[in-house]
Design a protein around this motif. Structure first.
Motif, PDB file in Angstrom:
ATOM      1  N   PHE A 112      23.822  12.536  15.833  1.00 21.38           N
ATOM      2  CA  PHE A 112      22.754  11.989  16.673  1.00 21.38           C
ATOM      3  C   PHE A 112      21.652  13.036  16.849  1.00 21.38           C
ATOM      4  O   PHE A 112      21.951  14.231  16.932  1.00 21.38           O
ATOM      5  N   THR A 113      20.423  12.591  16.937  1.00 20.31           N
ATOM      6  CA  THR A 113      19.326  13.497  17.301  1.00 20.31           C
ATOM      7  C   THR A 113      18.525  12.863  18.428  1.00 20.31           C
ATOM      8  O   THR A 113      18.478  11.637  18.556  1.00 20.31           O
ATOM      9  N   ASN A 114      17.923  13.704  19.250  1.00 12.97           N
ATOM     10  CA  ASN A 114      17.080  13.190  20.323  1.00 12.97           C
ATOM     11  C   ASN A 114      16.029  14.234  20.686  1.00 12.97           C
ATOM     12  O   ASN A 114      16.079  15.362  20.214  1.00 12.97           O
ATOM     13  N   ALA A 115      15.091  13.834  21.520  1.00 10.98           N
ATOM     14  CA  ALA A 115      14.114  14.777  22.084  1.00 10.98           C
ATOM     15  C   ALA A 115      14.514  15.039  23.524  1.00 10.98           C
ATOM     16  O   ALA A 115      14.966  14.126  24.213  1.00 10.98           O
ATOM     17  N   ALA A 116      14.371  16.295  23.962  1.00 12.77           N
ATOM     18  CA  ALA A 116      14.835  16.625  25.312  1.00 12.77           C
ATOM     19  C   ALA A 116      13.990  17.734  25.918  1.00 12.77           C
ATOM     20  O   ALA A 116      13.392  18.546  25.204  1.00 12.77           O
ATOM     21  N   GLY A 117      13.970  17.742  27.244  1.00 13.18           N
ATOM     22  CA  GLY A 117      13.295  18.819  27.966  1.00 13.18           C
ATOM     23  C   GLY A 117      14.286  19.951  28.220  1.00 13.18           C
ATOM     24  O   GLY A 117      15.480  19.711  28.429  1.00 13.18           O
ATOM     25  N   ALA A 118      13.769  21.187  28.229  1.00  8.89           N
ATOM     26  CA  ALA A 118      14.645  22.354  28.448  1.00  8.89           C
ATOM     27  C   ALA A 118      14.773  22.650  29.934  1.00  8.89           C
ATOM     28  O   ALA A 118      13.778  22.921  30.617  1.00  8.89           O
ATOM     29  N   LEU A 119      16.019  22.605  30.428  1.00  5.68           N
ATOM     30  CA  LEU A 119      16.324  23.051  31.795  1.00  5.68           C
ATOM     31  C   LEU A 119      16.627  24.546  31.775  1.00  5.68           C
ATOM     32  O   LEU A 119      16.509  25.234  32.781  1.00  5.68           O
ATOM     33  N   ASN A 120      17.081  25.007  30.612  1.00  3.67           N
ATOM     34  CA  ASN A 120      17.467  26.406  30.445  1.00  3.67           C
ATOM     35  C   ASN A 120      16.206  27.230  30.144  1.00  3.67           C
ATOM     36  O   ASN A 120      15.496  26.957  29.173  1.00  3.67           O
ATOM     37  N   GLN A 121      15.982  28.232  30.979  1.00  4.27           N
ATOM     38  CA  GLN A 121      14.752  29.060  30.875  1.00  4.27           C
ATOM     39  C   GLN A 121      14.667  29.800  29.545  1.00  4.27           C
ATOM     40  O   GLN A 121      13.582  30.198  29.133  1.00  4.27           O
ATOM     41  N   ALA A 122      15.834  30.028  28.907  1.00  2.00           N
ATOM     42  CA  ALA A 122      15.837  30.827  27.671  1.00  2.00           C
ATOM     43  C   ALA A 122      15.373  30.010  26.464  1.00  2.00           C
ATOM     44  O   ALA A 122      15.185  30.569  25.378  1.00  2.00           O
ATOM     45  N   TYR A 123      15.233  28.705  26.619  1.00  2.00           N
ATOM     46  CA  TYR A 123      14.816  27.870  25.493  1.00  2.00           C
ATOM     47  C   TYR A 123      13.288  27.839  25.400  1.00  2.00           C
ATOM     48  O   TYR A 123      12.587  28.104  26.377  1.00  2.00           O
ATOM     49  N   THR A 124      12.802  27.408  24.214  1.00  2.19           N
ATOM     50  CA  THR A 124      11.352  27.295  23.979  1.00  2.19           C
ATOM     51  C   THR A 124      11.089  25.964  23.279  1.00  2.19           C
ATOM     52  O   THR A 124      11.888  25.573  22.422  1.00  2.19           O
ATOM     53  N   PRO A 125       9.984  25.281  23.606  1.00  5.48           N
ATOM     54  CA  PRO A 125       9.670  24.047  22.864  1.00  5.48           C
ATOM     55  C   PRO A 125       9.624  24.302  21.353  1.00  5.48           C
ATOM     56  O   PRO A 125       9.093  25.326  20.918  1.00  5.48           O
ATOM     57  N   GLY A 126      10.215  23.383  20.608  1.00  4.41           N
ATOM     58  CA  GLY A 126      10.334  23.558  19.152  1.00  4.41           C
ATOM     59  C   GLY A 126      11.717  24.059  18.761  1.00  4.41           C
ATOM     60  O   GLY A 126      12.076  24.051  17.584  1.00  4.41           O
ATOM     61  N   ASP A 127      12.509  24.506  19.756  1.00  2.16           N
ATOM     62  CA  ASP A 127      13.878  24.962  19.478  1.00  2.16           C
ATOM     63  C   ASP A 127      14.814  23.779  19.215  1.00  2.16           C
ATOM     64  O   ASP A 127      14.489  22.626  19.546  1.00  2.16           O
ATOM     65  N   VAL A 128      15.987  24.121  18.676  1.00  2.00           N
ATOM     66  CA  VAL A 128      17.038  23.131  18.418  1.00  2.00           C
ATOM     67  C   VAL A 128      18.252  23.473  19.277  1.00  2.00           C
ATOM     68  O   VAL A 128      18.675  24.624  19.309  1.00  2.00           O
ATOM     69  N   MET A 129      18.782  22.482  19.982  1.00  2.00           N
ATOM     70  CA  MET A 129      20.039  22.685  20.716  1.00  2.00           C
ATOM     71  C   MET A 129      21.105  21.771  20.122  1.00  2.00           C
ATOM     72  O   MET A 129      20.860  20.581  19.903  1.00  2.00           O
ATOM     73  N   ILE A 130      22.284  22.336  19.862  1.00  2.00           N
ATOM     74  CA  ILE A 130      23.439  21.537  19.441  1.00  2.00           C
ATOM     75  C   ILE A 130      24.238  21.235  20.699  1.00  2.00           C
ATOM     76  O   ILE A 130      24.496  22.140  21.506  1.00  2.00           O
ATOM     77  N   LEU A 131      24.591  19.981  20.900  1.00  2.69           N
ATOM     78  CA  LEU A 131      25.301  19.636  22.136  1.00  2.69           C
ATOM     79  C   LEU A 131      26.738  20.162  22.092  1.00  2.69           C
ATOM     80  O   LEU A 131      27.481  19.893  21.140  1.00  2.69           O
ATOM     81  N   SER A 132      27.094  20.924  23.130  1.00  2.00           N
ATOM     82  CA  SER A 132      28.491  21.338  23.273  1.00  2.00           C
ATOM     83  C   SER A 132      29.220  20.361  24.195  1.00  2.00           C
ATOM     84  O   SER A 132      30.451  20.272  24.167  1.00  2.00           O
ATOM     85  N   ASP A 133      28.444  19.646  25.032  1.00  2.00           N
ATOM     86  CA  ASP A 133      29.033  18.683  25.970  1.00  2.00           C
ATOM     87  C   ASP A 133      27.880  17.897  26.605  1.00  2.00           C
ATOM     88  O   ASP A 133      26.703  18.184  26.332  1.00  2.00           O
ATOM     89  N   HIS A 134      28.197  16.920  27.430  1.00  2.00           N
ATOM     90  CA  HIS A 134      27.118  16.195  28.114  1.00  2.00           C
ATOM     91  C   HIS A 134      27.529  15.764  29.520  1.00  2.00           C
ATOM     92  O   HIS A 134      28.717  15.741  29.859  1.00  2.00           O
ATOM     93  N   LEU A 135      26.513  15.428  30.310  1.00  4.07           N
ATOM     94  CA  LEU A 135      26.720  14.762  31.605  1.00  4.07           C
ATOM     95  C   LEU A 135      26.117  13.370  31.457  1.00  4.07           C
ATOM     96  O   LEU A 135      24.905  13.243  31.212  1.00  4.07           O
ATOM     97  N   ASN A 136      26.948  12.351  31.576  1.00  3.71           N
ATOM     98  CA  ASN A 136      26.407  10.985  31.534  1.00  3.71           C
ATOM     99  C   ASN A 136      25.971  10.613  32.948  1.00  3.71           C
ATOM    100  O   ASN A 136      26.792  10.240  33.781  1.00  3.71           O
ATOM    101  N   LEU A 137      24.662  10.711  33.194  1.00  2.27           N
ATOM    102  CA  LEU A 137      24.119  10.408  34.526  1.00  2.27           C
ATOM    103  C   LEU A 137      23.328   9.099  34.503  1.00  2.27           C
ATOM    104  O   LEU A 137      22.469   8.877  35.349  1.00  2.27           O
ATOM    105  N   THR A 138      23.626   8.255  33.523  1.00  8.19           N
ATOM    106  CA  THR A 138      22.894   6.982  33.422  1.00  8.19           C
ATOM    107  C   THR A 138      23.465   5.938  34.369  1.00  8.19           C
ATOM    108  O   THR A 138      22.846   4.899  34.597  1.00  8.19           O
ATOM    109  N   GLY A 139      24.660   6.193  34.882  1.00  4.30           N
ATOM    110  CA  GLY A 139      25.307   5.174  35.719  1.00  4.30           C
ATOM    111  C   GLY A 139      25.845   4.015  34.899  1.00  4.30           C
ATOM    112  O   GLY A 139      26.190   2.964  35.453  1.00  4.30           O
ATOM    113  N   GLU A 140      25.898   4.175  33.586  1.00  2.57           N
ATOM    114  CA  GLU A 140      26.333   3.088  32.686  1.00  2.57           C
ATOM    115  C   GLU A 140      27.489   3.574  31.818  1.00  2.57           C
ATOM    116  O   GLU A 140      27.703   4.778  31.659  1.00  2.57           O
TER     117      GLU A 140
END
Ligand code: HPA
Length: 283
Positions: A112-140
């Motif tokens: 899967f790929t998606n676009a996301a905002g960085a909560l982590n200060q060490a990241y920079t726009p244009g970077d790539v993050m590989i998901l190690s885990d997730h929080l499902n906060l959609t309520g679904e």
């Protein structure tokens, strides 16, 4: 959805008969991702979601709504360009249609790929993050409405799918080491999936970081639940498109900037997937 599922089974088997394609790897392209990856796919057969699903097509910016069957570096792939979102008013089950269709085509692995905002200060726009885990906060959760016919078809006995490690660590290891060969920086972090469509307030973003999330977006988590339910090996990437730390230096988010950085990170993700396909195609 039982009859909808049965018609999906028929559509998948008709498409297999027509194209003779036997993809093992499915790839879902999110915001801004289609451009770079598309040019890598050879021997293509394209079909629109409207033809496949006779229903809703994605309306979100840069989500084309098309399945491409073909090969990347000799590896047979099913590339889903664009997805449905909860914020377009679709149910959690409906937004998983690509995942279910990939399983019906015979895929055993989903990227899967998606676009996301960085909560982590060490990241920079244009970077790539590989998901190690997730929080499902959609309520679904898409499994609440998973059709009985689907469980029967795939011989799945219950919906209590293990989610202790939804993302495949061996595949992530490959992507991390391939990225360093290509001098691409990757982060490994936790993705918070929200319903949207409004972006988060600064207080919400600080809260998400406190909860342990590194990036935030509006997709992927429900699809990953479905992917694991169907037994698919699962990996996901974020294209980091904006800083979303909610700190004193928080800038206003602009959709133009998000799309621009989705393109930049998307080109890197495409390079990584190209290498992965070469490895998968090896006998
Ligand atoms: N929040 C939610 N979704 C997003 C963001 C964000 O900051 N950037 C790209 N998709």
């Amino acid at each position: 959805m039982n009859t909808a599922f049965e018609s999906l089974v028929k559509t998948a088997s008709d498409l297999q008969a027509l194209t003779k394609a036997r993809p093992r790897l499915a790839i879902a392209l999110g915001t801004g991702q289609s451009h770079a990856l598309d040019s890598l796919v050879e021997h293509t057969h394209r079909v629109s979601y409207q033809e496949l699903y006779a229903g809703a097509a994605p309306q979100a910016l840069s989500h084309r709504g098309e399945l491409t069957l073909g090969t990347i570096n000799g590896c047979s792939v099913a590339v889903f360009s664009g997805r449905l979102h909860l914020y377009e008013g679709h149910s959690a089950l409906a937004i998983c249609q690509n995942v279910i269709f990939a399983k019906l085509l015979g895929c055993n692995e989903f990227l899967f790929t998606n676009a996301a905002g960085a909560l982590n200060q060490a990241y920079t726009p244009g970077d790539v993050m590989i998901l190690s885990d997730h929080l499902n906060l959609t309520g679904e959760n898409p499994l609440i409405a998973a059709p009985a016919a689907m469980a029967e078809h795939f011989r799945i006995e219950h919906p209590f799918v293990d989610m202790s490690q939804p993302y495949d660590s061996l595949t992530s290891d490959f992507f991390n080491s391939h990225a360093s060969e290509l001098s691409i920086t990757t982060h490994n972090g936790v993705y918070a999936g929200l319903k949207g469509p409004s972006l988060e307030t600064s207080a919400e973003r600080r809260m998400l970081a406190t909860l342990g999330a590194d990036a935030v977006g509006m997709s992927t988590v429900n699809e990953v639940i479905m992917s694991r339910y169907l037994g698919l090996t699962t990996t996901a990437f974020c294209a980091i498109t904006n800083m979303a730390t909610g700190g004193p230096d928080q800038q206003e988010d602009s959709i133009e900037q998000i799309l621009e950085y989705a393109d930049e990170a998307g080109a890197k993700i495409a390079q990584l997937i190209e290498g992965f396909c070469a490895k998968r195609a090896k006998p």
